[in-house]
Design a protein around this motif. Structure first.
Motif, PDB file in Angstrom:
ATOM      1  N   LEU A 168      67.723  16.625  17.732  1.00  8.78           N
ATOM      2  CA  LEU A 168      67.962  16.875  18.954  1.00  8.78           C
ATOM      3  C   LEU A 168      69.819  17.118  19.059  1.00  8.78           C
ATOM      4  O   LEU A 168      70.265  18.112  19.496  1.00  8.78           O
ATOM      5  CB  LEU A 168      67.579  16.107  20.022  1.00  8.78           C
ATOM      6  N   ASN A 169      70.473  16.111  18.650  1.00  9.71           N
ATOM      7  CA  ASN A 169      71.911  16.285  18.647  1.00  9.71           C
ATOM      8  C   ASN A 169      72.398  17.325  17.731  1.00  9.71           C
ATOM      9  O   ASN A 169      73.320  17.909  18.022  1.00  9.71           O
ATOM     10  CB  ASN A 169      72.426  14.792  18.209  1.00  9.71           C
ATOM     11  N   GLU A 170      71.806  17.677  16.663  1.00  9.93           N
ATOM     12  CA  GLU A 170      72.125  18.659  15.892  1.00  9.93           C
ATOM     13  C   GLU A 170      71.746  19.865  16.396  1.00  9.93           C
ATOM     14  O   GLU A 170      72.874  20.839  16.299  1.00  9.93           O
ATOM     15  CB  GLU A 170      71.282  18.452  14.195  1.00  9.93           C
TER      16      GLU A 170
ATOM     17  N   LYS B  19      74.417  20.334  19.025  1.00 12.97           N
ATOM     18  CA  LYS B  19      76.074  20.578  18.674  1.00 12.97           C
ATOM     19  C   LYS B  19      76.104  22.108  18.070  1.00 12.97           C
ATOM     20  O   LYS B  19      76.896  22.762  18.242  1.00 12.97           O
ATOM     21  CB  LYS B  19      75.970  19.646  17.471  1.00 12.97           C
ATOM     22  N   TYR B  20      75.141  22.455  17.312  1.00 13.70           N
ATOM     23  CA  TYR B  20      75.007  23.773  16.721  1.00 13.70           C
ATOM     24  C   TYR B  20      74.991  24.778  17.860  1.00 13.70           C
ATOM     25  O   TYR B  20      75.957  25.770  17.704  1.00 13.70           O
ATOM     26  CB  TYR B  20      73.842  24.038  16.056  1.00 13.70           C
ATOM     27  N   ALA B  21      74.309  24.704  18.956  1.00 11.46           N
ATOM     28  CA  ALA B  21      74.458  25.511  20.119  1.00 11.46           C
ATOM     29  C   ALA B  21      75.814  25.477  20.793  1.00 11.46           C
ATOM     30  O   ALA B  21      76.457  26.680  21.049  1.00 11.46           O
ATOM     31  CB  ALA B  21      73.289  25.381  21.118  1.00 11.46           C
TER      32      ALA B  21
ATOM     33  N   GLU C 128      80.928  28.067  21.735  1.00 11.53           N
ATOM     34  CA  GLU C 128      82.531  28.084  21.743  1.00 11.53           C
ATOM     35  C   GLU C 128      82.940  29.222  20.720  1.00 11.53           C
ATOM     36  O   GLU C 128      84.013  29.686  21.219  1.00 11.53           O
ATOM     37  CB  GLU C 128      82.767  26.603  21.318  1.00 11.53           C
ATOM     38  N   THR C 129      82.430  29.432  19.711  1.00 14.41           N
ATOM     39  CA  THR C 129      82.617  30.457  18.781  1.00 14.41           C
ATOM     40  C   THR C 129      82.756  31.760  19.495  1.00 14.41           C
ATOM     41  O   THR C 129      83.782  32.791  19.314  1.00 14.41           O
ATOM     42  CB  THR C 129      81.956  30.577  17.608  1.00 14.41           C
TER      43      THR C 129
ATOM     44  N   ILE D 265      73.624  29.516  30.773  1.00 15.91           N
ATOM     45  CA  ILE D 265      72.731  29.000  29.744  1.00 15.91           C
ATOM     46  C   ILE D 265      73.161  27.880  28.957  1.00 15.91           C
ATOM     47  O   ILE D 265      72.194  27.078  28.675  1.00 15.91           O
ATOM     48  CB  ILE D 265      72.592  30.387  28.468  1.00 15.91           C
ATOM     49  N   ARG D 266      74.100  27.738  28.799  1.00 16.51           N
ATOM     50  CA  ARG D 266      74.731  26.559  28.040  1.00 16.51           C
ATOM     51  C   ARG D 266      74.272  25.220  29.246  1.00 16.51           C
ATOM     52  O   ARG D 266      74.014  24.055  28.649  1.00 16.51           O
ATOM     53  CB  ARG D 266      76.337  26.474  28.270  1.00 16.51           C
TER      54      ARG D 266
END
Length: 479
Positions: free
Chosen positions: A201-203, A206-208, A213-214, A121-122
């Motif tokens: 798009l970058n935000e 970055k959030y995904a 990672e969390t 998915i990533r």
């Protein structure tokens, strides 16, 4: 030679029997049994500590010193606990056996799902980001190349103006022409929209990534510890029910039950073996290699979540692979496209006449053609496929789950046999309860059968009045 092999085998069987007896009963009658128990506890603790060390090193990426300290402390405490407590030895033995049970299946399914989420998915999100970034890059490149066709038109108009200037210069009357063309592209709003789209798009990406990672960090660190505690709690509850509740999972005929029934027969008391065909369907002899109907249902129940998770994994992996193929084919086809050639040629023919009579002729021609690309090659997206990073670990997980499904039906028998070895008094009580239960059921069945026979006899008129009524199929009376 043969005699020595037989003697060695007998000694090995004797040592093995003493080892199992010391580990399960905890009787330390002498120094030899005490040392043997300590050795068994140390080996058992060493194996579990090694697994913990490997998990800390390769899964959680701990330093060797930190992982070794944690594993060493855990191993030391576990040796002391195993040596002192019979309940802890039973609990840890059942914990190892429970690797093949439902909780371990859920752990492996969760690990497989986390692997698909963190890899496929990533990777799908990464490919989508690259596709969107390529579109933004192409728009930026096209914004800079929009003025190229206008510059050709400007050159063409200037050339026409020069040609007209040469024609209109008659010597007496000179016609001056000054052609000024300055292209201006109002692109500030367009630039702001592109910048805003790129920023959003970058935000989002970055959030995904931060969320993935969390989730990965929490899953890798907290979930195994919570699962360990939950599994330990369920095992402790199973031990408690085994010792306190005589009805709990008490439908297996063990070796202890057979010996108890033989003792009852020798003393002249009621015995139950051999079982009737109806009772053989209710009670199972352990250990038994052939799975019964109930165990087949348990195996099917165990494998159902595995199949549903497998379908989900295949779906996400297929989406990731299809997106990779789509982006790869799109990149290949766009890179094969040739530039669009826009022909823009102009010819100018000047004829000089004197009193209507042509005396000179000049032909001028200029090429202002240009080429346009549909998609800039520097903006072509480059997809990425991490199929091997997820398929190989998932294959190992699936093989383990298939093996677990095959032995899941027999693990419950093994767990009961372990509890029988550790808690002999509770096992004797359960055997007596099951023996008396079978006897009560047989007595109840015999009474019901006698009652049915008596009730059926009441309605048999030929039994009560044989002179007036003949049984069905019997000889007819002669008048």
């Amino acid at each position: 030679m043969l005699l020595s092999c037989i003697t060695m085998r007998k000694k090995l069987d004797e040592v093995l029997f003493i080892t199992v007896d010391v580990f399960t009963t905890g009787k330390r009658d002498g120094l030899g049994r005490t040392i043997l128990l300590l050795f068994c506890c140390s080996i058992f603790s060493f194996l579990l500590s090694s697994v913990l060390l490997l998990y800390l090193l390769f899964t959680l990426d701990y330093d060797l010193a930190v992982a070794g300290s944690i594993a060493g402390s855990f191993g030391t405490l576990l040796v002391i606990a195993l040596f002192l407590s019979n309940n802890i030895r039973c609990l840890m033995t059942l914990f190892v056996i429970s690797i093949f049970m439902k909780k371990s299946r859920n752990l492996l399914l969760t690990a497989g799902t986390s692997l698909v989420v963190l890899k496929n998915i990533r990777n799908t999100l990464e490919n989508l980001k690259r596709l969107a970034m390529s579109m933004i890059c192409n728009l930026k490149a096209k914004k800079a190349s929009i003025t190229a066709p206008f510059s050709n038109y400007i050159k063409m108009l200037k050339w026409i103006g020069d040609m007209l200037k040469g024609v209109t210069d008659l010597g007496v009357v000179n016609l001056e022409s000054n052609l000024k063309v300055s292209p201006r592209l109002e692109s500030e709003k367009f630039r702001l929209k592109l910048s805003d789209a790129e920023r959003q798009l970058n935000e989002t990406v970055k959030y995904a990534r931060a969320l993935a990672e969390t989730v990965s960090s929490v899953t890798d660190r907290l979930f195994p510890a919570i699962s360990f505690l939950v599994l330990t709690m369920f095992i402790a509850l199973h031990i408690k029910k085994y010792c306190k509740d005589m009805k709990y999972n008490n439908r297996f005929i063990s070796r202890k039950f057979v010996l108890y029934d033989e003792k009852q027969r020798e003393e002249g008391k009621p015995h139950v073996l051999p079982l009737t065909p109806k009772e053989e369907k209710l009670y199972t002899f352990i250990p038994s290699a052939r799975p019964i109907h109930r165990e087949r249902k348990a195996m099917l129940k165990f494998a159902t979540p595995v199949v549903s998770h497998f379908v989900t994994w295949v779906m996400f992996i297929t989406v990731d692979a299809l997106l990779y193929c789509f982006v790869d084919i799109l990149t290949t086809r766009l890179s094969e496209l040739e530039q669009f050639h826009v022909p823009l040629k102009i010819s100018f023919k000047a004829i000089a006449t004197l009193i209507g009579i042509p005396f000179s002729e000049e032909a001028h021609q200029m090429d202002f053609s240009y080429s346009v690309t549909l998609f800039e090659k520097k903006c072509l997206p480059e997809p990425k496929l991490l199929l091997y990073n997820s398929v190989i670990p998932l294959s190992a997980i699936l093989v383990t789950l298939v093996f677990m499904a095959l032995v899941a039906a027999k693990v419950s028998q093994l767990r009961l046999m372990v509890c029988e070895r550790f808690f002999t008094s509770a096992a004797d009580a359960r055997v007596e309860y099951l023996h008396s239960k079978i006897l009560r059921k047989r007595l109840k069945t015999r009474r019901e059968k006698n009652d049915r026979s008596f009730r059926s006899l009441i309605f048999k008129l030929h039994f009560w009045c044989p002179l007036f009524f003949q049984p069905k199929g019997g000889p007819q009376s002669i008048v």
